[in-house]
Design a protein around this motif. Structure first.
Motif, PDB file in Angstrom:
ATOM      1  N   GLY A  18       1.963   6.282 -26.472  1.00  0.00           N
ATOM      2  CA  GLY A  18       2.532   6.009 -27.790  1.00  0.00           C
ATOM      3  C   GLY A  18       2.083   6.986 -28.849  1.00  0.00           C
ATOM      4  O   GLY A  18       2.759   7.148 -29.871  1.00  0.00           O
ATOM      5  N   PHE A  19       0.930   7.625 -28.657  1.00  0.00           N
ATOM      6  CA  PHE A  19       0.505   8.654 -29.600  1.00  0.00           C
ATOM      7  C   PHE A  19       1.347   9.910 -29.393  1.00  0.00           C
ATOM      8  O   PHE A  19       1.611  10.315 -28.256  1.00  0.00           O
ATOM      9  CB  PHE A  19      -0.972   8.995 -29.401  1.00  0.00           C
TER      10      PHE A  19
ATOM     11  N   LEU B  53      -0.072   7.171 -33.856  1.00  0.00           N
ATOM     12  CA  LEU B  53       0.608   6.007 -33.298  1.00  0.00           C
ATOM     13  C   LEU B  53       1.025   5.155 -34.492  1.00  0.00           C
ATOM     14  O   LEU B  53       0.180   4.651 -35.234  1.00  0.00           O
ATOM     15  CB  LEU B  53      -0.323   5.219 -32.373  1.00  0.00           C
ATOM     16  N   PHE B  54       2.328   4.997 -34.690  1.00  0.00           N
ATOM     17  CA  PHE B  54       2.848   4.389 -35.910  1.00  0.00           C
ATOM     18  C   PHE B  54       3.063   2.889 -35.753  1.00  0.00           C
ATOM     19  O   PHE B  54       3.714   2.442 -34.809  1.00  0.00           O
ATOM     20  CB  PHE B  54       4.170   5.045 -36.306  1.00  0.00           C
TER      21      PHE B  54
ATOM     22  N   ARG C  71       9.506  -0.180 -39.072  1.00  0.00           N
ATOM     23  CA  ARG C  71       8.466  -0.881 -38.328  1.00  0.00           C
ATOM     24  C   ARG C  71       8.557  -0.574 -36.837  1.00  0.00           C
ATOM     25  O   ARG C  71       9.652  -0.441 -36.270  1.00  0.00           O
ATOM     26  CB  ARG C  71       8.602  -2.392 -38.524  1.00  0.00           C
ATOM     27  N   SER C  72       7.389  -0.488 -36.198  1.00  0.00           N
ATOM     28  CA  SER C  72       7.303  -0.374 -34.739  1.00  0.00           C
ATOM     29  C   SER C  72       6.807  -1.721 -34.223  1.00  0.00           C
ATOM     30  O   SER C  72       5.593  -1.957 -34.103  1.00  0.00           O
ATOM     31  CB  SER C  72       6.343   0.756 -34.343  1.00  0.00           C
TER      32      SER C  72
ATOM     33  N   MET D 158      -0.349   4.014 -39.820  1.00  0.00           N
ATOM     34  CA  MET D 158      -0.518   4.628 -38.496  1.00  0.00           C
ATOM     35  C   MET D 158      -1.985   4.774 -38.133  1.00  0.00           C
ATOM     36  O   MET D 158      -2.863   4.851 -39.004  1.00  0.00           O
ATOM     37  CB  MET D 158       0.145   6.011 -38.479  1.00  0.00           C
ATOM     38  N   PHE D 159      -2.215   4.816 -36.830  1.00  0.00           N
ATOM     39  CA  PHE D 159      -3.502   5.239 -36.306  1.00  0.00           C
ATOM     40  C   PHE D 159      -3.435   6.758 -36.152  1.00  0.00           C
ATOM     41  O   PHE D 159      -2.509   7.288 -35.526  1.00  0.00           O
ATOM     42  CB  PHE D 159      -3.798   4.595 -34.952  1.00  0.00           C
ATOM     43  N   SER D 160      -4.395   7.450 -36.722  1.00  0.00           N
ATOM     44  CA  SER D 160      -4.427   8.913 -36.657  1.00  0.00           C
ATOM     45  C   SER D 160      -5.563   9.350 -35.746  1.00  0.00           C
ATOM     46  O   SER D 160      -6.714   8.939 -35.918  1.00  0.00           O
ATOM     47  CB  SER D 160      -4.628   9.496 -38.059  1.00  0.00           C
TER      48      SER D 160
END
Length: 381
Positions: A219-220, A245-246, A253-254, A283-285
């Motif tokens: 997903g990233f 990863l959004f 939205r995811s 998001m996760f960065s």
């Protein structure tokens, strides 16, 4: 005195020979004869100034240099010599201005060896004077009861800029600029009443991320991706060293990611997320070991960017404007991303941060609605 071109050339040659032979008074007479005839060019005025210096006549030297610089304001040697005159007259401010002007101009030119030596001398003088000025300023501030530990952070930043230790950074959005907003690099977390709720959820959010990572980095994807109609020169283009990863990307939205990280999405709802055409983004960065995000600025200054550090090994740094900080796990950073910023991961482990954007607190509700309308119109265009 009327001189022919031939006479002027003869006097100039004789003057140069006299200078080379150490006969400064004779050289000066020859050059003065040319200047009095009205036939002097910039080179003659420079030679006269050199002869006057050798003749230890500072006033006549500076007068000749003034004539030279009136004809050629960017004459590097003339600026250096004029700076020497001002320094000799204890006019340090004027000397500093002249030396710095010469250094700026010389940086764009190829210089002869003897002039490079003069430029190095000017550089040393400038550095020494600036250090003296800084020391005098510090002495004055301390005497007035304002040692560094009692100064406000922004006043100290003004002193650092004045001393040349820091630069002036301003908002430089790439797409949309909202005027008259303060130029603040990092915001004080204490100004936002929703911060404690987000930080309180940090451990739970980290646990959700850890669960995700148990399945790898599925997903990233590279944060900067190629676009068919836009070429980008960026070492991180399509590079997974900086990946995201959004949970929500540009307002979309995811749901599958949110289902696995419900606490993350729930926590940021306490913040004033800008629900406009291309926002919010949550998001996760991921920044891989050894990766660097080059200096850049964001799209618009109607928002601020928030980092909630989740996994931060040592030697990970983040710069906004003049301010370089290290992420601290669970402690929010809130900053203006339209001010130049960059990041490094100099560790041998991955770094993970939860990133989301918020409305700037200085915007009224009406202004937020107006900005939202602008972006909605752009999306519909």
């Amino acid at each position: 005195m009327a001189l022919t071109n031939h006479d002027a050339e003869r006097l100039a040659r004789s003057g140069v020979q006299a200078l080379q032979g150490g006969r400064s008074a004779e050289a000066r007479r020859n050059f003065e004869a040319i200047t009095q005839s009205g036939r002097a060019n910039a080179q003659i005025w420079l030679l006269l100034a050199v002869a006057c210096r050798a003749d230890t006549d500072a006033l006549a030297e500076e007068a000749a240099l003034d004539q030279l610089l009136a004809l050629e304001p960017h004459a590097v040697r003339g600026l250096i010599m004029k700076g020497d005159c001002r320094a000799g007259a204890d006019d340090e401010r004027a000397a500093l201005r002249l030396y710095e002007m010469a250094l700026r101009i010389a940086a764009q030119q190829e210089l002869p060896d003897d002039l490079r030596v003069e430029m190095q001398r000017a550089e040393i003088w400038v550095a020494a004077l600036k250090e003296q000025i800084v020391d005098r300023r510090e002495t004055t501030l301390n005497a007035r009861g304002w040692p560094e530990n009692l100064r406000s952070a922004r006043f100290q930043q003004s002193i650092d800029i004045l001393a040349g230790r820091k630069r002036i950074f301003v908002q430089e959005p790439t797409a949309y600029y909202f005027p008259e907003l303060p130029q603040i690099q990092f915001y004080d977390r204490a100004l936002f009443d929703w911060v404690p709720a987000v930080e309180a959820a940090a451990a739970t959010i980290k646990a959700e991320l850890t669960s995700l990572l148990a399945d790898g980095l599925e997903g990233f994807r590279p944060y900067i991706q190629s676009e068919a109609d836009q070429a980008r020169a960026n070492p991180l283009l399509d590079n997974r060293d900086w990946s995201a990863l959004f949970l929500c990307e540009n307002g979309r939205r995811s749901d599958d990611v949110i289902a696995r990280c419900p606490s993350a999405m729930a926590a940021v709802q306490s913040a004033p997320l800008p629900y406009i055409a291309n926002s919010p983004t949550v998001m996760f960065s991921l920044l891989r070991p050894g990766a660097r995000i080059a200096p850049h600025t964001g799209m618009h200054n109607a928002r601020l960017t928030c980092h909630l550090p989740l996994v931060v090994p040592p030697n990970c740094r983040f710069r906004v404007g003049n301010d370089v900080r290290e992420w601290e796990e669970g402690k929010l950073m809130i900053f203006d991303d339209t001010i130049e910023h960059e990041a490094w991961n100099d560790s041998d482990e991955d770094r993970f941060v939860l990133i989301f954007d918020i409305w700037r607190p200085e915007l009224s509700d009406q202004e937020r609605e107006q900005v939202a309308a602008v972006f909605l119109g752009a999306a519909d265009a």
